[in-house]
Enzyme design. Structure first.
Site, PDB file in Angstrom:
ATOM      1  N   HIS A 307     -89.328  69.297   0.145  1.00  0.00           N
ATOM      2  CA  HIS A 307     -89.915  69.580  -1.159  1.00  0.00           C
ATOM      3  C   HIS A 307     -89.327  70.878  -1.679  1.00  0.00           C
ATOM      4  O   HIS A 307     -89.094  71.805  -0.899  1.00  0.00           O
ATOM      5  CB  HIS A 307     -91.444  69.706  -1.061  1.00  0.00           C
ATOM      6  CG  HIS A 307     -92.115  69.561  -2.373  1.00  0.00           C
ATOM      7  ND1 HIS A 307     -92.250  70.605  -3.256  1.00  0.00           N
ATOM      8  CD2 HIS A 307     -92.650  68.474  -2.965  1.00  0.00           C
ATOM      9  CE1 HIS A 307     -92.850  70.166  -4.333  1.00  0.00           C
ATOM     10  NE2 HIS A 307     -93.101  68.884  -4.205  1.00  0.00           N
ATOM     11  N   ASP A 365     -95.497  61.739  -0.514  1.00  0.00           N
ATOM     12  CA  ASP A 365     -95.049  60.349  -0.556  1.00  0.00           C
ATOM     13  C   ASP A 365     -94.902  59.715   0.818  1.00  0.00           C
ATOM     14  O   ASP A 365     -94.715  58.513   0.925  1.00  0.00           O
ATOM     15  CB  ASP A 365     -93.708  60.261  -1.307  1.00  0.00           C
ATOM     16  CG  ASP A 365     -93.914  60.500  -2.786  1.00  0.00           C
ATOM     17  OD1 ASP A 365     -94.929  60.026  -3.291  1.00  0.00           O
ATOM     18  OD2 ASP A 365     -93.085  61.173  -3.399  1.00  0.00           O
TER      19      ASP A 365
HETATM   20  N1  ACO Z   1     -83.570  64.489   4.712  1.00  0.00           N
HETATM   21  C1  ACO Z   1     -82.512  65.164   5.213  1.00  0.00           C
HETATM   22  N2  ACO Z   1     -82.058  66.336   4.746  1.00  0.00           N
HETATM   23  C2  ACO Z   1     -82.714  66.869   3.707  1.00  0.00           C
HETATM   24  C3  ACO Z   1     -83.847  66.239   3.134  1.00  0.00           C
HETATM   25  C4  ACO Z   1     -84.284  65.023   3.668  1.00  0.00           C
HETATM   26  N3  ACO Z   1     -85.341  64.381   3.168  1.00  0.00           N
HETATM   27  N4  ACO Z   1     -84.298  66.987   2.119  1.00  0.00           N
HETATM   28  C5  ACO Z   1     -83.493  68.047   2.043  1.00  0.00           C
HETATM   29  N5  ACO Z   1     -82.544  67.978   3.006  1.00  0.00           N
HETATM   30  C6  ACO Z   1     -81.498  68.982   3.269  1.00  0.00           C
HETATM   31  C7  ACO Z   1     -80.425  68.934   2.180  1.00  0.00           C
HETATM   32  O1  ACO Z   1     -79.371  68.070   2.530  1.00  0.00           O
HETATM   33  C8  ACO Z   1     -79.991  70.383   2.136  1.00  0.00           C
HETATM   34  O2  ACO Z   1     -79.108  70.611   3.220  1.00  0.00           O
HETATM   35  P1  ACO Z   1     -77.939  71.734   3.094  1.00  0.00           P
HETATM   36  O3  ACO Z   1     -78.633  73.033   2.893  1.00  0.00           O
HETATM   37  O4  ACO Z   1     -77.256  71.640   4.412  1.00  0.00           O
HETATM   38  O5  ACO Z   1     -77.105  71.320   1.928  1.00  0.00           O
HETATM   39  C9  ACO Z   1     -81.272  71.165   2.427  1.00  0.00           C
HETATM   40  O6  ACO Z   1     -82.104  70.267   3.183  1.00  0.00           O
HETATM   41  C10 ACO Z   1     -82.001  71.615   1.173  1.00  0.00           C
HETATM   42  O7  ACO Z   1     -82.251  70.449   0.391  1.00  0.00           O
HETATM   43  P2  ACO Z   1     -82.143  70.371  -1.181  1.00  0.00           P
HETATM   44  O8  ACO Z   1     -81.885  68.968  -1.573  1.00  0.00           O
HETATM   45  O9  ACO Z   1     -81.191  71.429  -1.651  1.00  0.00           O
HETATM   46  O10 ACO Z   1     -83.604  70.795  -1.582  1.00  0.00           O
HETATM   47  P3  ACO Z   1     -84.234  70.598  -2.990  1.00  0.00           P
HETATM   48  O11 ACO Z   1     -85.382  71.551  -3.060  1.00  0.00           O
HETATM   49  O12 ACO Z   1     -83.214  70.665  -4.052  1.00  0.00           O
HETATM   50  O13 ACO Z   1     -84.752  69.076  -2.963  1.00  0.00           O
HETATM   51  C11 ACO Z   1     -86.040  67.148  -2.497  1.00  0.00           C
HETATM   52  C12 ACO Z   1     -86.019  68.688  -2.597  1.00  0.00           C
HETATM   53  C13 ACO Z   1     -85.356  66.537  -3.734  1.00  0.00           C
HETATM   54  C14 ACO Z   1     -87.476  66.695  -2.487  1.00  0.00           C
HETATM   55  C15 ACO Z   1     -85.304  66.738  -1.216  1.00  0.00           C
HETATM   56  O14 ACO Z   1     -85.939  67.322  -0.106  1.00  0.00           O
HETATM   57  C16 ACO Z   1     -85.266  65.216  -1.051  1.00  0.00           C
HETATM   58  O15 ACO Z   1     -84.397  64.559  -1.640  1.00  0.00           O
HETATM   59  N6  ACO Z   1     -86.213  64.626  -0.243  1.00  0.00           N
HETATM   60  C17 ACO Z   1     -86.261  63.188  -0.075  1.00  0.00           C
HETATM   61  C18 ACO Z   1     -86.859  62.518  -1.307  1.00  0.00           C
HETATM   62  C19 ACO Z   1     -88.355  62.752  -1.445  1.00  0.00           C
HETATM   63  O16 ACO Z   1     -89.127  62.595  -0.490  1.00  0.00           O
HETATM   64  N7  ACO Z   1     -88.771  63.138  -2.676  1.00  0.00           N
HETATM   65  C20 ACO Z   1     -90.167  63.334  -3.002  1.00  0.00           C
HETATM   66  C21 ACO Z   1     -90.442  64.767  -3.411  1.00  0.00           C
HETATM   67  S1  ACO Z   1     -92.157  64.986  -3.629  1.00  0.00           S
HETATM   68  C22 ACO Z   1     -92.505  64.302  -5.139  1.00  0.00           C
HETATM   69  O17 ACO Z   1     -91.699  64.204  -6.038  1.00  0.00           O
HETATM   70  C23 ACO Z   1     -93.843  63.833  -5.323  1.00  0.00           C
END
Ligand code: ACO
Length: 430
Positions: A307, A365
């Site tokens: 998140h 979620d």
């Molecule tokens: N699985 C594996 N790796 C992950 C995940 C995940 N679910 N989420 C983040 N990471 C990693 C990224 O690859 C990134 O790695 P890096 O630093 O080596 O590049 C690091 O963790 C940071 O992630 P970001 O994507 O930069 O974090 P951001 O805050 O931009 O994104 C998000 C948050 C979009 C929720 C992301 O965690 C994600 O895509 N999760 C899966 C989808 C999901 O569950 N979304 C629901 C969000 S809650 C809602 O909307 C109600």
């Protein structure tokens, strides 16, 4: 006398002061509204990593503590002591209703549950197998064609009616999308039922037999609505605010919020999470998928994990885990395969260095798909349920924006990196 705090910026040897504003909770903000005029520079902050886009008195999140407050009240207490309509009232009015206000508000919502008969014709224009989110984007947007003329959103009574209409009609619109998709007859709303029970009835009742309400399941659904009702300036809420900043019709603005919510990085994650659990299929394959999630060359992410704001835990996911356990127990599904798989996946991921270091925890979620599936809601409808609940927050945020004396049309700037100015060559030289 307390001294006003300032941030000083030096550009090419010249210094510029900007006031630092303090909120009730959370990070202070540097007020840079005069930056462009004073310095000729803009700030660059793709993805709003450090930018407060507005001031708001609705929701506060402390991502480090894992705290979520609606108008000051912790989400755990609201989920325990209030129903969704009280929460919707709170978001809009910033105070919980007293007994009279509650009865009046609930009564008004019950009286607005029907949709214009002409609106039901819209469904026939969609393919039966269309994704229900696509359908509700269209139908909610179409509400603006029914409620536009004569609406003056600077008038509080007109805004009242708009809020009541959308909160009351969304369950009907979403249930109609499901019934159209399955070919089942449309069920008219029952105004003797509470909000969540009426939604269950319109989704699952049939004209040929009596539909029995299960209060435990209705209450679980109502808590799901409360957990999703608002989440400050997330992508879909910011979309609604930006669309509304041009004074667009609020029903059209909500449709834009629904479009944004649909994406798998936002509200579409519950559907994506359940699909992922189905794909993993068995606890023995969890390791393989964890490995993929950690692989930089693989686009696979563990859906329902991570998140932007919560870096400790998502308080909603804890509550959702409990709701999920209660619903499965009520239905005798404690040994549900997907629930067991989710538990195993959660345990392994929470102990894995990659997830621990990046502070990736289950979000709301992660369990919401399992509980919705247990309630009988099909996977493609999960995000519609989220949209239903989030509409309360979207409309409260929209109203806060358009009644803010400092309100301006949203207009971000950019850092242009395209071709430098050039002349169009003559046709022969192209
Ligand atoms: N699985 C594996 N790796 C992950 C995940 C995940 N679910 N989420 C983040 N990471 C990693 C990224 O690859 C990134 O790695 P890096 O630093 O080596 O590049 C690091 O963790 C940071 O992630 P970001 O994507 O930069 O974090 P951001 O805050 O931009 O994104 C998000 C948050 C979009 C929720 C992301 O965690 C994600 O895509 N999760 C899966 C989808 C999901 O569950 N979304 C629901 C969000 S809650 C809602 O909307 C109600």
């Amino acid at each position: 006398m307390s001294e006003e705090r300032k941030a000083t910026l030096t550009i090419d040897g010249k210094t510029f002061d900007f006031p630092i504003l303090k909120g009730v909770h959370g990070n202070d903000v540097i007020d840079i509204r005069t930056l462009g005029a004073k310095t000729g520079c803009f700030t660059y902050d793709a993805g709003f990593m450090s930018t407060a886009s507005c001031q708001s008195s609705i929701t506060f999140i402390d991502g480090e503590k894992g705290e979520l407050l609606y108008c000051g009240y912790p989400i755990e207490q609201l989920a325990d002591k209030c129903n969704f309509l009280e929460v919707a009232y709170l978001l809009r009015n910033r105070e919980l209703p007293n007994a009279d206000q509650k009865a009046k508000f609930e009564g008004t919502i019950r009286k607005h549950t029907l949709v214009h008969d002409q609106l039901t014709r819209f469904y026939n224009g969609f393919r039966r197998d269309a994704h229900p989110m696509a359908v509700i984007v269209g139908v909610v947007g179409a509400l603006s064609a029914f409620y536009h003329h004569g609406m003056d959103y600077s008038n509080v009574e007109h805004r009242d009616i708009c809020f009541q209409r959308i909160i009351a009609k969304l369950p009907t619109i979403i249930a109609l999308a499901y019934r159209y998709n399955t070919g089942l007859p449309f069920m008219y709303p029952r105004n003797d039922l509470d909000y969540a029970s009426n939604f269950m009835y319109m989704m699952f009742g049939v004209p040929s037999e009596e539909y029995k309400i299960n209060p435990i399941l209705s209450r679980a659904l109502d808590i799901i609505f409360t957990l999703h009702a608002d989440h400050e300036q997330n992508a879909s809420t910011s979309t609604v605010r930006l669309a509304g900043s041009s004074e667009a019709n609020p029903f059209a603005c909500v449709a834009s919020g629904i479009s944004c919510l649909w994406g798998p990085a936002h509200g579409g994650a519950n559907e994506a999470c359940l699909n992922m659990l189905e794909e993993i299929g068995d606890v023995s394959r969890v390791g393989e998928y964890i490995k993929r999630a950690k692989d930089k060359n693989d686009s696979f992410k563990l859906m329902g994990f991570g998140h932007r704001i919560y870096k400790n835990f998502d308080p909603r996911s804890k509550l959702m885990g409990k709701v999920c356990a209660d619903v499965l127990a009520e239905l005798g599904l404690e040994n549900n395969r997907l629930f067991k798989l989710a538990k195993a996946l959660e345990k392994i991921a929470l102990e894995d260095d990659y997830f621990v270091e990046k502070k990736l925890y289950p979000n709301v979620d992660f369990y919401s798909g399992i509980v919705q599936k247990a309630l009988g809601i099909p996977t493609t409808m999960f995000t519609c349920v989220f949209a239903l609940a989030r509409t309360a927050g979207w409309l409260a945020q929209w109203e806060e924006m358009i009644t803010d004396p400092d309100y301006k049309i949203g207009r971000p700037r950019q850092l242009y990196i395209g071709a430098a100015r050039r002349n169009v060559p003559d046709i022969g030289k192209r």
